[in-house]
Design a protein around this motif. Structure first.
Motif, PDB file in Angstrom:
ATOM      1  N   UNK A   1       0.851  -1.188   0.000  1.00 38.08           N
ATOM      2  CA  UNK A   1       0.000   0.000   0.000  1.00 38.08           C
ATOM      3  C   UNK A   1       0.887   1.239   0.000  1.00 38.08           C
ATOM      4  N   UNK A   2       0.483   2.261  -0.744  1.00 37.47           N
ATOM      5  CA  UNK A   2       1.212   3.535  -0.798  1.00 37.47           C
ATOM      6  C   UNK A   2       0.246   4.641  -0.391  1.00 37.47           C
ATOM      7  N   UNK A   3       0.626   5.419   0.620  1.00 35.93           N
ATOM      8  CA  UNK A   3      -0.285   6.452   1.125  1.00 35.93           C
ATOM      9  C   UNK A   3       0.014   7.808   0.486  1.00 35.93           C
ATOM     10  N   UNK A   4      -0.735   8.818   0.912  1.00 35.17           N
ATOM     11  CA  UNK A   4      -0.664  10.147   0.300  1.00 35.17           C
ATOM     12  C   UNK A   4       0.661  10.852   0.551  1.00 35.17           C
ATOM     13  N   UNK A   5       1.430  10.395   1.523  1.00 33.86           N
ATOM     14  CA  UNK A   5       2.742  10.973   1.808  1.00 33.86           C
ATOM     15  C   UNK A   5       3.869  10.212   1.111  1.00 33.86           C
TER      16      UNK A   5
ATOM     17  N   UNK B   1       5.018  15.254   4.499  1.00 29.78           N
ATOM     18  CA  UNK B   1       4.642  14.750   5.809  1.00 29.78           C
ATOM     19  C   UNK B   1       4.845  15.841   6.852  1.00 29.78           C
ATOM     20  N   UNK B   2       3.832  16.080   7.719  1.00 31.39           N
ATOM     21  CA  UNK B   2       4.027  17.087   8.779  1.00 31.39           C
ATOM     22  C   UNK B   2       5.236  16.774   9.631  1.00 31.39           C
ATOM     23  N   UNK B   3       5.891  17.822  10.113  1.00 36.52           N
ATOM     24  CA  UNK B   3       7.138  17.651  10.866  1.00 36.52           C
ATOM     25  C   UNK B   3       6.945  16.787  12.103  1.00 36.52           C
ATOM     26  N   UNK B   4       5.762  16.844  12.703  1.00 37.40           N
ATOM     27  CA  UNK B   4       5.531  16.079  13.922  1.00 37.40           C
ATOM     28  C   UNK B   4       5.410  14.593  13.662  1.00 37.40           C
TER      29      UNK B   4
ATOM     30  N   UNK C   1       7.345  12.959  11.095  1.00 32.58           N
ATOM     31  CA  UNK C   1       8.525  12.447  10.418  1.00 32.58           C
ATOM     32  C   UNK C   1       9.300  11.551  11.370  1.00 32.58           C
ATOM     33  N   UNK C   2       9.625  10.332  10.926  1.00 30.73           N
ATOM     34  CA  UNK C   2      10.354   9.390  11.767  1.00 30.73           C
ATOM     35  C   UNK C   2      11.754   9.924  12.037  1.00 30.73           C
ATOM     36  N   UNK C   3      12.137   9.931  13.294  1.00 31.79           N
ATOM     37  CA  UNK C   3      13.471  10.371  13.667  1.00 31.79           C
ATOM     38  C   UNK C   3      13.557  11.844  14.002  1.00 31.79           C
ATOM     39  N   UNK C   4      12.467  12.607  13.866  1.00 29.69           N
ATOM     40  CA  UNK C   4      12.484  14.017  14.206  1.00 29.69           C
ATOM     41  C   UNK C   4      12.381  14.182  15.716  1.00 29.69           C
ATOM     42  N   UNK C   5      13.330  14.831  16.368  1.00 31.60           N
ATOM     43  CA  UNK C   5      13.263  14.979  17.829  1.00 31.60           C
ATOM     44  C   UNK C   5      12.127  15.903  18.218  1.00 31.60           C
ATOM     45  N   UNK C   6      11.368  15.487  19.210  1.00 35.88           N
ATOM     46  CA  UNK C   6      10.282  16.314  19.697  1.00 35.88           C
ATOM     47  C   UNK C   6      10.827  17.382  20.630  1.00 35.88           C
ATOM     48  N   UNK C   7      10.281  18.614  20.589  1.00 33.83           N
ATOM     49  CA  UNK C   7      10.736  19.646  21.515  1.00 33.83           C
ATOM     50  C   UNK C   7      10.384  19.290  22.950  1.00 33.83           C
ATOM     51  N   UNK C   8      11.217  19.740  23.856  1.00 36.81           N
ATOM     52  CA  UNK C   8      11.016  19.438  25.275  1.00 36.81           C
ATOM     53  C   UNK C   8       9.798  20.165  25.789  1.00 36.81           C
ATOM     54  N   UNK C   9       8.943  19.445  26.497  1.00 35.43           N
ATOM     55  CA  UNK C   9       7.733  20.027  27.063  1.00 35.43           C
ATOM     56  C   UNK C   9       7.759  19.941  28.588  1.00 35.43           C
ATOM     57  N   UNK C  10       8.912  19.882  29.143  1.00 33.34           N
ATOM     58  CA  UNK C  10       9.019  19.824  30.592  1.00 33.34           C
ATOM     59  C   UNK C  10       8.543  18.497  31.126  1.00 33.34           C
ATOM     60  N   UNK C  11       7.681  18.553  32.163  1.00 35.91           N
ATOM     61  CA  UNK C  11       7.203  17.329  32.787  1.00 35.91           C
ATOM     62  C   UNK C  11       6.279  16.561  31.878  1.00 35.91           C
ATOM     63  N   UNK C  12       5.645  17.242  30.919  1.00 33.80           N
ATOM     64  CA  UNK C  12       4.711  16.570  30.034  1.00 33.80           C
ATOM     65  C   UNK C  12       5.383  15.823  28.915  1.00 33.80           C
ATOM     66  N   UNK C  13       6.716  15.950  28.768  1.00 29.54           N
ATOM     67  CA  UNK C  13       7.386  15.294  27.655  1.00 29.54           C
ATOM     68  C   UNK C  13       7.331  13.790  27.786  1.00 29.54           C
ATOM     69  N   UNK C  14       7.471  13.277  29.004  1.00 30.11           N
ATOM     70  CA  UNK C  14       7.455  11.838  29.173  1.00 30.11           C
ATOM     71  C   UNK C  14       6.062  11.261  28.953  1.00 30.11           C
ATOM     72  N   UNK C  15       5.015  12.081  29.167  1.00 32.99           N
ATOM     73  CA  UNK C  15       3.662  11.594  28.967  1.00 32.99           C
ATOM     74  C   UNK C  15       3.231  11.670  27.515  1.00 32.99           C
TER      75      UNK C  15
ATOM     76  N   UNK D   1       4.641  13.076  20.585  1.00 32.42           N
ATOM     77  CA  UNK D   1       4.309  14.426  20.142  1.00 32.42           C
ATOM     78  C   UNK D   1       2.875  14.569  19.693  1.00 32.42           C
ATOM     79  N   UNK D   2       1.962  13.717  20.204  1.00 29.11           N
ATOM     80  CA  UNK D   2       0.567  13.779  19.768  1.00 29.11           C
ATOM     81  C   UNK D   2      -0.095  15.073  20.215  1.00 29.11           C
ATOM     82  N   UNK D   3       0.215  15.513  21.440  1.00 24.02           N
ATOM     83  CA  UNK D   3      -0.398  16.747  21.946  1.00 24.02           C
ATOM     84  C   UNK D   3       0.038  17.955  21.112  1.00 24.02           C
ATOM     85  N   UNK D   4       1.307  17.996  20.756  1.00 23.99           N
ATOM     86  CA  UNK D   4       1.799  19.110  19.948  1.00 23.99           C
ATOM     87  C   UNK D   4       1.159  19.096  18.562  1.00 23.99           C
ATOM     88  N   UNK D   5       0.999  17.899  17.997  1.00 24.86           N
ATOM     89  CA  UNK D   5       0.371  17.794  16.682  1.00 24.86           C
ATOM     90  C   UNK D   5      -1.074  18.272  16.738  1.00 24.86           C
TER      91      UNK D   5
END
Length: 580
Positions: free
Chosen positions: A372-376, A492-495, A497-511, A515-519
């Motif tokens: 299967x090939x998707x839109x990205x 593909x949105x930056x959030x 992309x495989x291997x893209x580091x997510x920005x630090x969100x403090x205590x919420x980063x581990x939860x 990066x679903x919340x940021x997306x």
């Protein structure tokens, strides 16, 4: 007495002068040599007429030199003359925004290429090119021959034959003779198995004029299915449908004695009928029943855009990019999904939704694996991986779609019995053919032992190759370039992309490791930036396609948003209410 050529002092030089390009380099030094004449002083009709004699490749290159030549070389008058030169029999312009340019490029780039797996000569050869063909849209190799459908509905029968070589030797050549099999064809199909030995009959979906009923004048156009012997091209069977039903695609599934014909309507509904293929050559009348397929009965809101099939399974792609499956045998079901938990032998037509992260554009279905090939432009593989035909680098089966990360934005995909092929394009627009799986019989040229990852095959790929197919004896590639129909992948949105580091969100980063919340926050900002309610609805539909939801969940949200959109549009037409 010899004559000496003397140049006339009145002779003028013609130069290319374009306001956007500035003055010609060295013009100051050349003032004393005479007054040059700009090509822009010539009548545009004369310039177009001269340019139309150039090869298509040179016309395209000339159009990239400056703004003036870009406009001249892009004129429909130039392409009309080129098209008349390439296809003298083509007198009517086709549909589209640029009909003559599209027709000229279709006929310039058309070609069917093949490379035999056995024998001494293992190089790419080109089949005979029918002069009557208006581009190549589809092709299908059968047991003895090849069939090609062009863009005006003419189906050609390319025959293998014994011919005399330049040295006077008699040799067997593929696709070296051609005849017109029929006209008015929409689609065609044969036995869905990979082995062409089983392709005895060719089923052609076509439109035919039928005489009107008694007491009326004129005729009506009705769709029909005509069955031809692939060996001789003789028509042995025909079934005609009611004029109110219009179909656009046909696929086959099942055994010869219970051959099911699946027909896709223009409205996205699936109808099916069953014939006994072993009795088609007997001269007698049949009465077959056309019934709505279960996928259209159980899910009436779905609008199917395309189908793919093999002997024991069928795959449907909806217009929203969802994928649904029918699997008719327990062995294939186990290979595809790794379990028999949801398989019901008494209800084999029940559609199964595949969970996919984005909208699917096209697919390929093998015997017990699929791609299967998707839109990205991402490639997902699923099913049996005994020979490494999934290209994941190992030989572990996959019961759900698994992304092949090192392959992006393929042009075409093909899945066979135990190997897979991908046609890709490099940054310099050159094409290459990749393959994985079993390499026995030369089916992966250059890799006789096969490969569990996609590797570059030793095949010279035509510049405008767009589709491919492999049989037991030969590899086929179809060359054609349609300027109006080509897969357009999205970034593909930056959030995501495989291997893209997510920005630090403090205590919420581990939860939120993914990066679903940021997306979601980015999605909300995009919705807020839309000026009208209709624009926000359209943006929300687009975001639903991005989210990693199951196909059934996406269909639910898209259907709900359509309902809300129609309700919102209807509120303004009636009297205002406090709720509105």
């Amino acid at each position: 007495m010899g004559e000496k050529a003397v140049s006339s002092p009145r002779r003028r030089r013609v130069k290319r002068s374009c306001p956007s390009c500035g003055p010609e380099p060295g013009a100051e030094e050349k003032k004393g040599r005479g007054n040059p004449i700009s090509v822009q002083l010539f009548p545009p009709e004369l310039v177009e007429h001269i340019i139309s004699f150039l090869p298509v490749r040179d016309v395209v290159a000339l159009g990239q030199t400056c703004h003036y030549f870009h406009e001249v070389c892009d004129a429909e008058g130039v392409w009309r003359r080129i098209c008349r030169r390439l296809s003298p029999r083509l007198r009517e312009q086709g549909p589209g925004v640029r009909p003559w340019k599209r027709a000229a490029i279709l006929n310039y780039t058309k070609g069917l290429y093949f490379q035999a797996f056995g024998g001494r000569r293992r190089c790419l050869s080109k089949s005979v090119a029918p002069l009557l063909a208006h581009g190549y849209r589809r092709f299908l190799p059968t047991k003895d021959h090849v069939f090609i459908l062009d863009y005006v509905g003419t189906l050609f029968f390319l025959k293998n034959a014994l011919v005399s070589s330049t040295l006077g030797q008699i040799q067997w050549k593929r696709a070296c003779r051609y005849v017109v099999l029929c006209r008015g064809a929409k689609d065609f199909a044969s036995d869905p198995r990979c082995d062409t030995v089983y392709r005895k009959y060719l089923y052609v979906l076509a439109t035919r004029e039928q005489p009107g009923v008694v007491g009326t004048t004129g005729s009506r156009a009705c769709d029909c299915v005509e069955v031809y012997l692939q060996s001789s091209g003789q028509r042995v069977f025909k079934m005609t449908f009611h004029h109110s039903m219009s179909f656009k695609q046909i696929v086959l599934v099942g055994q010869e004695t219970q051959r099911a014909l699946l027909l896709l309507t223009e409205e996205g509904k699936i109808y099916s009928l069953v014939v006994n293929e072993t009795q088609l050559d007997q001269p007698r009348s049949y009465t077959v029943q056309l019934a709505l397929r279960k996928v259209s009965r159980c899910l009436p809101h779905l609008r199917v855009a395309g189908m793919a099939s093999n002997q024991s399974s069928t795959l449907y792609i909806t217009d929203q990019g969802g994928v649904y499956f029918e699997v008719h045998t327990p062995g294939v079901y186990r290979d595809l999904f790794g379990t028999l938990q949801a398989f019901d032998p008494l209800d084999q037509q029940m559609p199964l939704a595949l969970s996919l992260p984005a909208k699917i554009l096209f697919c390929a279905l093998g015997y017990n694996h699929l791609g299967l090939v998707d839109e990205f432009g991402r490639l997902f593989m699923q099913g049996n991986n005994r020979y490494g035909q999934l290209g994941t680098g190992d030989r572990m089966d996959r019961g759900e779609p698994t992304q092949v990360h090192y392959l992006q934005r393929p042009i075409a995909l093909w899945c066979g019995l135990n190997h897979s092929l991908v046609l890709s394009q490099g940054s310099d627009f050159s094409k290459e053919l990749l393959g994985c799986g079993c390499g026995a019989g030369g089916r992966l040229p250059g890799w006789p032992k096969g490969s569990a990852s996609f590797v570059k095959l030793h095949v010279k790929v035509p510049l405008c190759a767009c589709s491919l197919c492999s049989t037991r004896e030969c590899l086929y590639m179809l060359s054609s370039h349609d300027i109006e129909h080509h897969p357009t992948y999205r970034d593909l949105p930056a959030s995501r992309v495989v291997g893209t580091p997510e920005p630090s969100l403090g205590a919420g980063a581990s939860q939120d490791p993914g990066g679903a919340a940021q997306a979601c926050e980015e999605y909300l900002n995009q919705i807020h930036s839309c000026p009208t309610l209709q624009d926000r609805m359209e943006k929300m539909k687009e975001i639903v396609g991005w989210m990693p939801l199951m196909a059934a969940q996406k269909d639910f949200f898209w259907e709900a948003l359509d309902l809300l959109q129609k309700t919102a549009a209807g509120v303004g037409s009636g009297p205002p209410t406090p709720e509105s």
